[in-house]
Design a protein around this motif. Structure first.
Motif, PDB file in Angstrom:
ATOM      1  N   HIS A  13       9.510 -36.784  30.861  1.00 28.53           N
ATOM      2  CA  HIS A  13       7.959 -37.456  30.554  1.00 28.53           C
ATOM      3  C   HIS A  13       8.538 -38.280  29.041  1.00 28.53           C
ATOM      4  CE1 HIS A  13       5.019 -35.361  33.132  1.00 28.53           C
ATOM      5  NE2 HIS A  13       5.989 -35.193  32.722  1.00 28.53           N
ATOM      6  N   GLY A  14       9.871 -38.352  29.323  1.00 26.78           N
ATOM      7  CA  GLY A  14      10.672 -39.761  28.211  1.00 26.78           C
ATOM      8  C   GLY A  14      10.589 -38.823  26.735  1.00 26.78           C
ATOM      9  N   HIS A  31      13.939 -28.217  19.264  1.00 24.98           N
ATOM     10  CA  HIS A  31      12.744 -29.872  18.936  1.00 24.98           C
ATOM     11  C   HIS A  31      12.821 -30.777  19.660  1.00 24.98           C
ATOM     12  CE1 HIS A  31      14.702 -27.618  14.686  1.00 24.98           C
ATOM     13  NE2 HIS A  31      13.951 -27.115  15.195  1.00 24.98           N
ATOM     14  N   VAL A  32      11.404 -31.363  19.447  1.00 27.22           N
ATOM     15  CA  VAL A  32      10.771 -32.145  20.180  1.00 27.22           C
ATOM     16  C   VAL A  32      10.072 -33.112  19.671  1.00 27.22           C
ATOM     17  CG1 VAL A  32       8.845 -32.419  22.221  1.00 27.22           C
ATOM     18  CG2 VAL A  32      10.332 -30.607  22.411  1.00 27.22           C
ATOM     19  N   THR A  33      10.618 -34.308  19.400  1.00 30.86           N
ATOM     20  CA  THR A  33       9.998 -35.830  19.520  1.00 30.86           C
ATOM     21  C   THR A  33       9.322 -37.319  20.399  1.00 30.86           C
ATOM     22  OG1 THR A  33      11.430 -35.925  17.657  1.00 30.86           O
ATOM     23  CG2 THR A  33      10.109 -38.191  18.502  1.00 30.86           C
ATOM     24  N   PHE A  34       8.058 -36.800  20.361  1.00 32.72           N
ATOM     25  CA  PHE A  34       7.551 -37.298  21.402  1.00 32.72           C
ATOM     26  C   PHE A  34       7.598 -38.796  21.376  1.00 32.72           C
ATOM     27  CE2 PHE A  34       4.952 -33.460  20.554  1.00 32.72           C
ATOM     28  CZ  PHE A  34       4.523 -33.308  22.523  1.00 32.72           C
ATOM     29  N   VAL A  35       7.484 -39.355  22.074  1.00 37.69           N
ATOM     30  CA  VAL A  35       7.061 -40.983  22.531  1.00 37.69           C
ATOM     31  C   VAL A  35       6.303 -41.815  23.386  1.00 37.69           C
ATOM     32  CG1 VAL A  35       8.750 -42.667  24.227  1.00 37.69           C
ATOM     33  CG2 VAL A  35      10.336 -40.502  22.589  1.00 37.69           C
ATOM     34  N   GLN A  36       5.964 -42.330  22.817  1.00 35.82           N
ATOM     35  CA  GLN A  36       4.383 -43.176  23.839  1.00 35.82           C
ATOM     36  C   GLN A  36       5.332 -44.666  23.496  1.00 35.82           C
ATOM     37  OE1 GLN A  36       1.590 -43.268  20.959  1.00 35.82           O
ATOM     38  NE2 GLN A  36      -0.439 -43.166  23.142  1.00 35.82           N
ATOM     39  N   GLU A  37       4.647 -45.220  24.996  1.00 34.89           N
ATOM     40  CA  GLU A  37       5.254 -46.112  25.367  1.00 34.89           C
ATOM     41  C   GLU A  37       6.917 -46.673  24.951  1.00 34.89           C
ATOM     42  OE1 GLU A  37       2.251 -48.298  24.610  1.00 34.89           O
ATOM     43  OE2 GLU A  37       0.140 -47.673  25.014  1.00 34.89           O
ATOM     44  N   ARG A  40       9.201 -43.859  19.496  1.00 34.80           N
ATOM     45  CA  ARG A  40       9.102 -42.636  18.993  1.00 34.80           C
ATOM     46  C   ARG A  40       7.925 -42.402  17.937  1.00 34.80           C
ATOM     47  NH1 ARG A  40      14.715 -40.510  15.938  1.00 34.80           N
ATOM     48  NH2 ARG A  40      13.009 -39.511  15.520  1.00 34.80           N
ATOM     49  N   THR A  41       7.172 -41.674  18.138  1.00 35.06           N
ATOM     50  CA  THR A  41       5.984 -41.518  17.171  1.00 35.06           C
ATOM     51  C   THR A  41       6.225 -40.531  15.963  1.00 35.06           C
ATOM     52  OG1 THR A  41       4.980 -39.204  18.542  1.00 35.06           O
ATOM     53  CG2 THR A  41       4.331 -41.546  19.215  1.00 35.06           C
ATOM     54  N   ALA A  42       5.539 -40.373  15.404  1.00 34.76           N
ATOM     55  CA  ALA A  42       5.945 -39.826  14.499  1.00 34.76           C
ATOM     56  C   ALA A  42       5.326 -37.743  14.486  1.00 34.76           C
ATOM     57  CB  ALA A  42       4.704 -39.617  12.856  1.00 34.76           C
ATOM     58  N   ASP A  43       5.660 -37.753  16.135  1.00 37.29           N
ATOM     59  CA  ASP A  43       4.896 -36.392  16.509  1.00 37.29           C
ATOM     60  C   ASP A  43       6.353 -35.816  16.937  1.00 37.29           C
ATOM     61  OD1 ASP A  43       1.680 -36.816  15.137  1.00 37.29           O
ATOM     62  OD2 ASP A  43       1.804 -38.140  17.632  1.00 37.29           O
ATOM     63  N   SER A  44       6.414 -34.144  15.691  1.00 40.19           N
ATOM     64  CA  SER A  44       6.906 -33.958  16.771  1.00 40.19           C
ATOM     65  C   SER A  44       6.645 -31.856  16.459  1.00 40.19           C
ATOM     66  CB  SER A  44       8.138 -33.536  15.877  1.00 40.19           C
ATOM     67  OG  SER A  44       8.184 -33.550  14.794  1.00 40.19           O
TER      68      SER A  44
END
Length: 84
Positions: A13-14, A31-37, A40-44
């Protein structure tokens, strides 16, 4: 095997996934860092993965918190943004 499955799912899911070396394990496996479009987002978050039948009960899955509760609540993944 369970850690590999979760990592593969998130990466498909990227999202950016870093596995935690077992020697440094304090209850977290990834440890997961979320990616949107594509960005990288500030969400982890930190993830502890449990696999196998030992975590199943008649009412679902259960994972004992033990002495990890405070660490999980108060900790933050490396690189996490901290408010001032």
């Amino acid at each position: 095997m369970a850690v590999n499955e979760v990592r593969s799912l998130l990466e498909r899911h990227g999202h950016i996934v870093q596995e935690i070396d077992g020697a440094n394990d304090h209850g977290e496996d990834l440890h997961v860092t979320f990616v949107q479009e594509g960005q990288r987002t500030a969400d982890s978050l930190a993830v502890q993965v449990k696999g196998g039948v030992s975590w199943r009960t008649r009412r679902g899955h259960r994972v004992p918190v033990g002495d990890h509760g405070d660490n999980w609540r108060d900790g933050s993944p490396p690189g996490a943004l901290h408010g001032s």
